[in-house]
Design an enzyme around this catalytic site. Structure first.
Site, mmCIF file in Angstrom:
data_model
loop_
_atom_site.group_PDB
_atom_site.id
_atom_site.type_symbol
_atom_site.label_atom_id
_atom_site.label_comp_id
_atom_site.label_asym_id
_atom_site.label_seq_id
_atom_site.Cartn_x
_atom_site.Cartn_y
_atom_site.Cartn_z
ATOM 1 C CE LYS A 134 -6.284 -0.160 1.445
ATOM 2 N NZ LYS A 134 -6.911 -0.555 2.855
ATOM 3 C CD GLU A 192 -2.791 1.327 2.458
ATOM 4 O OE1 GLU A 192 -3.336 2.179 2.477
ATOM 5 O OE2 GLU A 192 -2.740 0.190 3.171
#
Length: 341
Positions: free
Chosen positions: A220, A178
């Site tokens: 992500k 992420e």
């Protein structure tokens, strides 16, 4: 490392019509959310709230593929003594765990942060695996401002993300990678596009250096989006078009899936943007959601800490999960929101 199994889990996490519930708010963040609805942030209240979500049968079985947990939550048991991890498994969703330990100021880089938590991560991952976690999450934070981000901040955060991902795969855990470019500033969508391109290119370069198997991870990222304080907010169509163009340029097709963070977008905005991207397919990877606030704001408000409101909270959660499930197939329409209201 069993890559076939990692790939199976990663693919299940981004299955069409399903997405990931980010229920991994730190104690500080959940306190802010609870303060807003007038609920004291005690361990039992946090447990009751999350148990309410995980027992939402419709949402969990039909629209949620996995749940990211906070360290406190993964060890908690429901009121009846069932481990919360087991509730998630029983619904058919996959338990996951946030493993980073937050951010610290990055030396020599004023206003920039680096995510920490690599020390002893290998031992922690073993314990989390034994408890039932099959994927993990590590969030890097890149801010846009005057003279930032620096290549230093992008480089050290990408390096840490890649080291984390390699440790996860060695522990037979799928890493969610992420790198979040924040939408807090007054920058326009083109500046976000340019910075996110640099961040993703550097992240994938580091993942290759650390020998991370791209087939066994999930990305992500943020969307390409205007900063919150930007006078000109990009349209839903522009966000979708620029985000897909960016991902096609930066994300190898070997990655099984991309699960967006909502990053401060409103519930409906996050859903509309995801839906619009599916109109631009076919895409080389699965494309879905990994939302925290955009899935939870409505159920938190409906529940408000009262036992008699559990059903209302679950209904609100099921509605948002269903809307995003439809958006992850390009089948959402804003009229469906009005019907539910």
């Amino acid at each position: 490392m069993n890559l076939t199994e990692l790939n199976r889990i990663a693919t299940a996490m981004v299955a069409p019509g399903k997405g990931i519930l980010a229920a991994d708010e730190s104690s500080g963040t959940i306190k802010k959310r609870f303060d807003a609805i007038g609920v004291e942030s005690t361990e039992s209240n946090r447990r009751d709230y999350r148990e309410m979500l995980f027992r939402s049968r419709e949402a969990m079985s039909q629209y949620i593929s996995g749940v990211i947990l906070y360290d406190e939550t993964i060890w908690q048991d429901a009121k009846d003594g069932t481990p919360l991890v087991k509730l998630i498994e029983q619904s058919g969703a996959i338990p996951g765990i946030k493993v980073d330990e937050g951010t610290q100021a990055l030396p020599m880089c004023p206003g920039e942060l680096v995510t920490v938590g690599l020390d002893k991560l290998a031992e922690r991952l073993k314990k989390y695996y034994e408890r039932g976690a099959r994927f993990a999450k590590w969030r890097a934070v890149i801010d846009i401002g005057s003279g930032i981000p620096s290549m230093t901040a992008i480089g050290v955060n990408a390096h840490a993300l890649a080291r984390y991902a390699a440790l996860c795969q060695a522990a037979q855990i799928v890493p969610i990678v992420e790198p979040e470019v924040l939408m807090d500033g007054d920058h326009d969508i083109d500046r976000c596009y340019e910075v996110t391109t640099r961040v993703l290119n550097k992240t994938f370069q580091e993942l290759r250096v650390q020998r991370v198997a791209l087939e066994g991870m999930v990305l992500k990222p943020n969307m390409a989006i205007s900063g919150k304080k930007c006078a000109k907010q990009a349209s839903v169509e522009e966000v979708a078009e620029k985000t897909i163009r960016l991902l096609m340029a930066c994300v190898p097709a070997a990655v099984p899936g991309i699960a967006f963070l909502s990053g401060g977008q409103s519930d409906e905005e996050a859903t509309a943007h995801l839906n619009a991207m599916h109109k631009l397919g076919p895409l080389p990877w699965g494309l879905t959601f990994s939302y925290g606030r955009a899935l939870q704001a409505a159920p938190q408000k409906a529940w408000s800490g009262k036992a008699e409101n559990v059903a209302a909270g679950q209904n609100a959660f099921s509605h948002r999960a269903r809307m995003n499930g439809l958006a992850s197939k390009g089948e959402w329409q804003s009229s469906l929101e009005k019907k539910a209201a």
